[in-house]
Design an enzyme around this catalytic site. Sequence first.
Site, PDB file in Angstrom:
ATOM      1  N   VAL A 181       3.710   3.992  -1.090  1.00 10.52           N
ATOM      2  CA  VAL A 181       4.058   4.607  -2.379  1.00 10.52           C
ATOM      3  C   VAL A 181       5.572   4.852  -2.461  1.00 10.52           C
ATOM      4  CG1 VAL A 181       1.773   5.604  -2.732  1.00 10.52           C
ATOM      5  CG2 VAL A 181       3.496   6.926  -1.457  1.00 10.52           C
ATOM      6  N   HIS A 193      -1.441   1.535  -4.232  1.00  8.42           N
ATOM      7  CA  HIS A 193      -1.864   2.948  -4.089  1.00  8.42           C
ATOM      8  C   HIS A 193      -0.967   3.900  -4.859  1.00  8.42           C
ATOM      9  CE1 HIS A 193      -3.993   1.671  -0.113  1.00  8.42           C
ATOM     10  NE2 HIS A 193      -4.640   1.271  -1.191  1.00  8.42           N
ATOM     11  N   GLN A 244       0.859  -1.202   0.000  1.00 12.19           N
ATOM     12  CA  GLN A 244       0.000   0.000   0.000  1.00 12.19           C
ATOM     13  C   GLN A 244       0.891   1.248   0.000  1.00 12.19           C
ATOM     14  OE1 GLN A 244      -3.598  -0.553   2.837  1.00 12.19           O
ATOM     15  NE2 GLN A 244      -2.006  -1.935   3.579  1.00 12.19           N
TER      16      GLN A 244
HETATM   17  N1  APR Z   1       6.629  -1.860  12.573  1.00  8.93           N
HETATM   18  C1  APR Z   1       5.502  -2.516  12.174  1.00  8.93           C
HETATM   19  N2  APR Z   1       4.267  -1.963  12.203  1.00  8.93           N
HETATM   20  C2  APR Z   1       4.189  -0.703  12.671  1.00  8.93           C
HETATM   21  C3  APR Z   1       5.307   0.042  13.115  1.00  8.93           C
HETATM   22  C4  APR Z   1       6.573  -0.584  13.047  1.00  8.93           C
HETATM   23  N3  APR Z   1       7.694   0.034  13.428  1.00  8.93           N
HETATM   24  N4  APR Z   1       4.871   1.269  13.511  1.00  8.93           N
HETATM   25  C5  APR Z   1       3.534   1.289  13.324  1.00  8.93           C
HETATM   26  N5  APR Z   1       3.116   0.103  12.838  1.00  8.93           N
HETATM   27  C6  APR Z   1       1.761  -0.320  12.449  1.00  8.93           C
HETATM   28  C7  APR Z   1       0.654   0.378  13.188  1.00  8.93           C
HETATM   29  O1  APR Z   1       0.347  -0.326  14.398  1.00  8.93           O
HETATM   30  C8  APR Z   1      -0.492   0.262  12.179  1.00  8.93           C
HETATM   31  O2  APR Z   1      -1.177  -0.971  12.302  1.00  8.93           O
HETATM   32  O3  APR Z   1       1.601   0.027  11.095  1.00  8.93           O
HETATM   33  C9  APR Z   1       0.226   0.284  10.841  1.00  8.93           C
HETATM   34  C10 APR Z   1       0.129   1.620  10.136  1.00  8.93           C
HETATM   35  O4  APR Z   1      -1.229   1.812   9.810  1.00  8.93           O
HETATM   36  P1  APR Z   1      -1.626   3.089   8.937  1.00  8.93           P
HETATM   37  O5  APR Z   1      -0.926   4.284   9.458  1.00  8.93           O
HETATM   38  O6  APR Z   1      -3.112   3.090   8.829  1.00  8.93           O
HETATM   39  O7  APR Z   1      -0.994   2.777   7.502  1.00  8.93           O
HETATM   40  P2  APR Z   1      -1.581   1.829   6.380  1.00  8.93           P
HETATM   41  O8  APR Z   1      -2.313   0.670   6.976  1.00  8.93           O
HETATM   42  O9  APR Z   1      -0.478   1.553   5.441  1.00  8.93           O
HETATM   43  O10 APR Z   1      -2.648   2.804   5.646  1.00  8.93           O
HETATM   44  C11 APR Z   1      -3.287   2.270   4.508  1.00  8.93           C
HETATM   45  O11 APR Z   1      -4.294   4.403   4.079  1.00  8.93           O
HETATM   46  O12 APR Z   1      -4.037   6.661   4.005  1.00  8.93           O
HETATM   47  C12 APR Z   1      -4.093   5.554   3.241  1.00  8.93           C
HETATM   48  O13 APR Z   1      -3.188   5.222   1.136  1.00  8.93           O
HETATM   49  C13 APR Z   1      -2.836   5.348   2.478  1.00  8.93           C
HETATM   50  O14 APR Z   1      -1.738   3.287   1.936  1.00  8.93           O
HETATM   51  C14 APR Z   1      -2.307   4.036   3.002  1.00  8.93           C
HETATM   52  C15 APR Z   1      -3.546   3.353   3.520  1.00  8.93           C
END
Ligand code: APR
Length: 236
Positions: A90, A106, A88
């Site tokens: 970029v 994405h 997901q």
């Molecule tokens: N290692 C592993 N996981 C982690 C770490 C780390 N160091 N730090 C945070 N996390 C986890 C968090 O607990 C959370 O579950 O990574 C996840 C991040 O979630 P989001 O911030 O929601 O990111 P993501 O799931 O990639 O978002 C999906 O949303 O905004 C859109 O297009 C954007 O691709 C993105 C999509």
Amino acid sequence: MEKKKIAVLTGAGVSAESGFATFRDTGGLWEQYDVYDVASIEGWYRNRELVLKFYNDRRRQLKDAKPNSAHLAIAGLEKDYKVDVITQNVDNLHERAGSTRVLHLHGELTKVRPENGLYDSTYRTDEVIDIGFDEVNLGDMAPNGQQLRPHIVFFGEAVPNIEKAIDLVSAADILLIVGTSLQVYPAAGLYRYARNDTPIYIIDPKDVPVSDMRITHIREVATKGMEKFKEILANQ
Ligand code: APR
């Protein structure tokens, strides 16, 4: 003997230890910006300059960023497995870590394409231009005379690669999910396409909103979680 297939679904958490803010953690990107201003198709037509600046800033940060040991471990799985990364993210950190099969759901920060008319998200793949870490600004036009826009799937737009991603997950012998809150569909629903006999491993330091017999939750950050995942594979 044919190599076993691993599908690896990643989110912002896999790049957190490379210094990138995630979206929904405390201090995340969606606390600093309104997602609908900078990452939605309506936001693009409301204020192109704000959107172009948001992605110029993230592209500049990407230039000096480095893949972390989780990206490297995921790339390293290719030695013994047929690995398809479905991300997901970029950023291009999976590619820079050496992963050779990366499917971006994405979009890609280093690429731009013409905006083909109001609310028209269609484009031809030969219209996509790789600008590396350069900026793109208002008035920078594509060969077809249209304003260049980030090659990013904005909220409100279709996810063209989701069918390919579904095929990869259904074909996988192992599904690994690293660093995603599993809140954004259709990516968040991909795990459901894993076969009933396909084990699912989720690496995330926090709770994840899915429960399924096939899931083992490795409650670690990505770098540490990948070490544990490799031990599990070694003991299989
Ligand atoms: N290692 C592993 N996981 C982690 C770490 C780390 N160091 N730090 C945070 N996390 C986890 C968090 O607990 C959370 O579950 O990574 C996840 C991040 O979630 P989001 O911030 O929601 O990111 P993501 O799931 O990639 O978002 C999906 O949303 O905004 C859109 O297009 C954007 O691709 C993105 C999509």
